[in-house]
Design a protein around this motif. Structure first.
Motif, mmCIF file in Angstrom:
data_model
loop_
_atom_site.group_PDB
_atom_site.id
_atom_site.type_symbol
_atom_site.label_atom_id
_atom_site.label_comp_id
_atom_site.label_asym_id
_atom_site.label_seq_id
_atom_site.Cartn_x
_atom_site.Cartn_y
_atom_site.Cartn_z
ATOM 1 N N LEU A 7 0.838 -1.210 0.000
ATOM 2 C CA LEU A 7 0.000 0.000 0.000
ATOM 3 C C LEU A 7 0.874 1.262 0.000
ATOM 4 C CD1 LEU A 7 -2.901 1.101 0.164
ATOM 5 C CD2 LEU A 7 -2.735 0.975 2.651
ATOM 6 N N SER A 8 2.050 1.161 0.612
ATOM 7 C CA SER A 8 2.955 2.315 0.679
ATOM 8 C C SER A 8 3.998 2.305 -0.435
ATOM 9 C CB SER A 8 3.666 2.351 2.037
ATOM 10 O OG SER A 8 2.733 2.559 3.077
ATOM 11 N N HIS A 28 2.183 -8.331 1.628
ATOM 12 C CA HIS A 28 0.820 -8.021 2.060
ATOM 13 C C HIS A 28 0.177 -7.080 1.033
ATOM 14 C CE1 HIS A 28 -2.191 -7.436 5.341
ATOM 15 N NE2 HIS A 28 -2.270 -6.200 4.892
ATOM 16 N N MET A 32 -9.078 -2.859 -1.251
ATOM 17 C CA MET A 32 -10.123 -2.004 -0.657
ATOM 18 C C MET A 32 -11.153 -1.651 -1.721
ATOM 19 S SD MET A 32 -7.853 0.648 1.587
ATOM 20 C CE MET A 32 -6.330 0.159 2.395
HETATM 21 C C1 DX5 Z 1 -4.440 -0.398 6.393
HETATM 22 C C2 DX5 Z 1 -3.772 -1.586 5.748
HETATM 23 C C3 DX5 Z 1 -2.372 -1.790 6.139
HETATM 24 C C4 DX5 Z 1 -1.444 -0.652 5.800
HETATM 25 C C5 DX5 Z 1 -0.465 -0.537 6.920
HETATM 26 O O1 DX5 Z 1 -5.799 -0.476 6.172
HETATM 27 O O2 DX5 Z 1 -4.484 -2.765 6.050
HETATM 28 O O3 DX5 Z 1 -1.869 -3.015 5.619
HETATM 29 O O4 DX5 Z 1 -0.714 -0.831 4.618
HETATM 30 O O5 DX5 Z 1 0.318 0.580 6.708
HETATM 31 P P1 DX5 Z 1 1.297 1.108 7.835
HETATM 32 O O6 DX5 Z 1 2.289 0.011 8.097
HETATM 33 O O7 DX5 Z 1 1.905 2.306 7.218
HETATM 34 O O8 DX5 Z 1 0.465 1.420 9.048
#
Ligand code: DX5
Ligand code: ZN
Length: 220
Positions: A7-8, A28, A32
């Motif tokens: 996600l990042s 992971h 969404m």
């Molecule tokens: C949030 C996601 C996480 C997200 C975590 O809804 O499920 O997997 O990527 O990101 P960090 O590690 O930045 O909190």
């Protein structure tokens, strides 16, 4: 185990971003639907493409409504673990069985304010429990430590042999917060911004792993 969350990552270069986390235990992938959570990411076609360019076992975290309809497709595509939310369905056992029948491990996720007690009985149908330590929907939020009681409770049941599953935590994990999570008995740590926000994501994965190993050794 360390599971970097893409996600990042840079969505325009996902294949390269997967190469950048070589050595990760799982990758992971946050799905969404802008319905179960107020954000939209990616779905099955992108997951299918990602599976073609990586050997890292894929951990699909479905933050979607109606998992009964969509979850088995991710298992059929070749995801290693498919996790859906307890809050998203009235029939989690049926969804878990469909995921397993389609060839993947099945995971159940609970939001920070969702109690675990109502689900303890059905956890034997699952391979993974994903404890959310932020409100699902966005990366880069702060860790909510109060959820660790749920991780501890389930880890205890694993230790006494009543359950067999991976306890996974997701949200706000970094070089500091991983300590408390490791002490609570978490087996698998998802980290998005803490991995992809650093210049050498693979080195950060290794540093997180070493930190968790050290804490576990100290508390054993
Ligand atoms: C949030 C996601 C996480 C997200 C975590 O809804 O499920 O997997 O990527 O990101 P960090 O590690 O930045 O909190
Ligand atoms: Zn996630």
């Amino acid at each position: 185990m360390i599971a970097p969350s893409i996600l990042s990552a840079d969505f325009a270069h996902l294949a390269d971003e997967l190469k950048a986390i070589e050595g990760a235990d799982w990758v992971h992938v946050d799905v969404m639907d802008n319905h179960f959570v107020p954000n939209l990411t990616l779905g099955l076609p992108v997951v299918q493409s990602l599976l073609k360019v990586t050997d890292i076992p894929m951990d699909c975290h479905l933050m979607i409504a109606n998992p009964e309809r969509w979850a088995p497709g991710y298992a059929e595509a070749g995801a290693y673990n498919v996790t859906f939310h307890a809050e998203a369905t009235d029939n989690p056992i049926a969804v878990a069985r469909d995921i397993r029948a389609a060839g993947a491990k099945a995971g159940l996720s609970v939001k920070p304010n969702t109690p675990i007690e109502p689900y303890l009985e059905i956890l034997r149908e699952f391979d993974t429990l994903l404890v959310m330590s932020v409100e699902p929907g966005f990366g880069g939020q702060s860790f909510i430590a109060s959820v660790l009681d749920k991780a501890k409770q389930v880890r205890r049941l694993v230790d006494v042999g009543e359950l067999r599953l991976v306890v996974e935590i997701d949200g706000g994990i970094n070089m500091d917060t991983i300590e408390q999570a490791a002490e609570a008995g978490v087996d698998c740590f998802v980290a998005g911004s803490a991995v992809y926000g650093t210049p050498d994501p693979a080195a950060t994965v290794e540093a997180l792993r070493q930190k968790a190993i050290a804490i576990e050794a100290a508390s054993a």
